[in-house]
Enzyme design. Structure first.
Site, PDB file in Angstrom:
ATOM      1  N   GLU A 117     -38.632 -70.264   9.051  1.00 56.09           N
ATOM      2  CA  GLU A 117     -39.536 -69.689  10.057  1.00 56.09           C
ATOM      3  C   GLU A 117     -39.739 -68.199   9.810  1.00 56.09           C
ATOM      4  OE1 GLU A 117     -37.416 -71.241  13.419  1.00 56.09           O
ATOM      5  OE2 GLU A 117     -38.032 -73.260  12.814  1.00 56.09           O
ATOM      6  N   GLY A 119     -30.915 -77.087  14.829  1.00 54.48           N
ATOM      7  CA  GLY A 119     -31.804 -76.423  15.769  1.00 54.48           C
ATOM      8  C   GLY A 119     -31.792 -77.126  17.119  1.00 54.48           C
ATOM      9  N   GLY A 120     -32.791 -77.950  17.357  1.00 54.48           N
ATOM     10  CA  GLY A 120     -33.010 -78.567  18.673  1.00 54.48           C
ATOM     11  C   GLY A 120     -31.780 -79.213  19.282  1.00 54.48           C
ATOM     12  N   GLU A 158     -32.765 -76.545   3.953  1.00 52.84           N
ATOM     13  CA  GLU A 158     -33.561 -77.034   5.076  1.00 52.84           C
ATOM     14  C   GLU A 158     -34.963 -77.378   4.586  1.00 52.84           C
ATOM     15  OE1 GLU A 158     -31.766 -75.546   9.074  1.00 52.84           O
ATOM     16  OE2 GLU A 158     -33.311 -74.162   8.428  1.00 52.84           O
ATOM     17  N   ASN A 168     -28.346 -73.153  15.404  1.00 53.00           N
ATOM     18  CA  ASN A 168     -29.352 -72.101  15.327  1.00 53.00           C
ATOM     19  C   ASN A 168     -30.246 -72.284  16.549  1.00 53.00           C
ATOM     20  OD1 ASN A 168     -31.359 -70.303  14.828  1.00 53.00           O
ATOM     21  ND2 ASN A 168     -32.222 -71.402  13.062  1.00 53.00           N
ATOM     22  N   TRP A 169     -30.017 -71.437  17.536  1.00 59.31           N
ATOM     23  CA  TRP A 169     -30.752 -71.600  18.799  1.00 59.31           C
ATOM     24  C   TRP A 169     -32.194 -71.122  18.711  1.00 59.31           C
ATOM     25  CZ3 TRP A 169     -26.550 -69.575  22.765  1.00 59.31           C
ATOM     26  CH2 TRP A 169     -25.607 -70.599  22.958  1.00 59.31           C
ATOM     27  N   LYS A 170     -32.532 -70.407  17.647  1.00 61.07           N
ATOM     28  CA  LYS A 170     -33.897 -69.860  17.520  1.00 61.07           C
ATOM     29  C   LYS A 170     -34.201 -69.036  18.778  1.00 61.07           C
ATOM     30  CE  LYS A 170     -34.859 -73.656  14.436  1.00 61.07           C
ATOM     31  NZ  LYS A 170     -35.823 -74.562  13.827  1.00 61.07           N
ATOM     32  N   HIS A 174     -34.343 -67.946   6.901  1.00 58.18           N
ATOM     33  CA  HIS A 174     -34.785 -69.190   7.539  1.00 58.18           C
ATOM     34  C   HIS A 174     -36.275 -69.388   7.256  1.00 58.18           C
ATOM     35  CE1 HIS A 174     -35.826 -72.159  10.546  1.00 58.18           C
ATOM     36  NE2 HIS A 174     -34.543 -72.477  10.551  1.00 58.18           N
ATOM     37  N   SER A 234     -33.604 -81.672  11.715  1.00 57.50           N
ATOM     38  CA  SER A 234     -33.494 -82.825  12.608  1.00 57.50           C
ATOM     39  C   SER A 234     -32.132 -83.513  12.538  1.00 57.50           C
ATOM     40  CB  SER A 234     -34.631 -83.825  12.333  1.00 57.50           C
ATOM     41  OG  SER A 234     -35.889 -83.211  12.570  1.00 57.50           O
ATOM     42  N   GLY A 240     -37.570 -79.630  13.042  1.00 57.01           N
ATOM     43  CA  GLY A 240     -38.203 -79.801  14.344  1.00 57.01           C
ATOM     44  C   GLY A 240     -39.222 -80.933  14.389  1.00 57.01           C
TER      45      GLY A 240
END
Ligand code: 13P
Length: 253
Positions: A97, A233-234, A167, A9-11, A95, A212, A173
């Site tokens: 966010e 993500g990251g 999640e 998930n590149w956001k 998600h 993470s 993150g």
């Protein structure tokens, strides 16, 4: 036997050109990856070119969001059919966010999941508790309620097209990961809820962990019986890192 599903998930990261550069570096690294489904959820603006770059590979294209309506006066929104045309096979809905920053409710998430299914795109439906909810001992209650409401209206015969992503909000993150045991407890609970809702289909439904996930913790997370994949993500922004995560089963070699 559930095929593991490892999703990036590149956001709000990567331009179209950067997405293509990622694909060029990433695809050779996962050419030999076996028994795993790999998905990349890119920003809308990168989907067209990324889709072309991934064409012919085993890596599936995904969107990070969608509007539940097929078309209309919804400035700035993107409809399911537009994603189908670009070759999206998955779409993330709910998600944390989107829930916390853009006010998406469980009902909104459910309507988006249904709209994706109607278009032939598989939803990756996210649920997770906040730190405050966990510390007050309400994790399972929160997850159970959110899951049930976000699945409202999903027909049983389509259940196995859904992927559920657990999640924990406090692990996204932050560098804090749920221990594999903590994650398994919630994943086992989610599967029991899915079994109540969908019966035997729950056994074939995949439940991802997100928060993470990194090359050095993915193997212990994936070793849990009810963890069938990761939503990353990251660590998914770098081709080398994400390829190590996607090839978690071959890490020793
Ligand atoms: P991180 O892997 O950066 O913690 O993000 C997790 C996530 O939100 C994936 O959807």
């Amino acid at each position: 036997m559930r095929t593991a599903i490892m999703a990036a998930n590149w956001k709000m990261h990567k331009t179209a050109a950067e997405a293509v550069a990622f694909a060029e570096a990433f695809l050779p690294l996962v050419a030999e990856a076996a028994d795993v489904e790999i998905v990349v959820a890119a920003p809308f603006t990168a989907l067209d070119r990324l889709g072309r770059a991934l064409d012919g590979s085993a890596v599936a294209l995904a969107a990070q969001n969608v509007n539940a309506e097929p078309q209309g006066a919804f400035t700035g929104e993107v409809a399911p059919g537009m994603l189908v045309e670009l070759g999206c096979r998955y779409g993330i809905v709910g998600h944390s966010e989107r829930r916390s920053l853009y006010g998406e409710s469980d009902a909104t998430v459910a309507s988006k999941a249904l709209a994706l299914l109607a278009a032939g795109i598989r939803p990756i439906l996210c649920v997770g508790e906040t730190l405050e909810e966990r510390e007050s001992g309400r994790t399972l209650e929160v997850i159970g309620g959110s899951l049930a409401a976000s699945l409202a209206g999903v027909p049983g015969e389509r259940a196995d097209e859904l992927v559920i992503a657990y999640e924990p909000v406090w692990a996204i993150g932050t560098g804090k990961t749920a221990t594999p045991q903590m994650a398994q407890e919630v994943h086992g609970f989610i599967r029991s809820q899915l079994a109540e809702r969908f019966g035997d289909s729950a056994e074939s439904m995949r439940i991802q962990y997100g928060g993470s996930v990194k090359p050095d913790n993915v193997a212990e997370i994936m070793a849990q019986p009810d963890i069938d994949g990761a939503l990353v993500g990251g660590a998914s922004l770098d081709p080398d890192n994400f390829s190590k995560i996607a090839r978690f089963a071959q890490q020793e070699s």
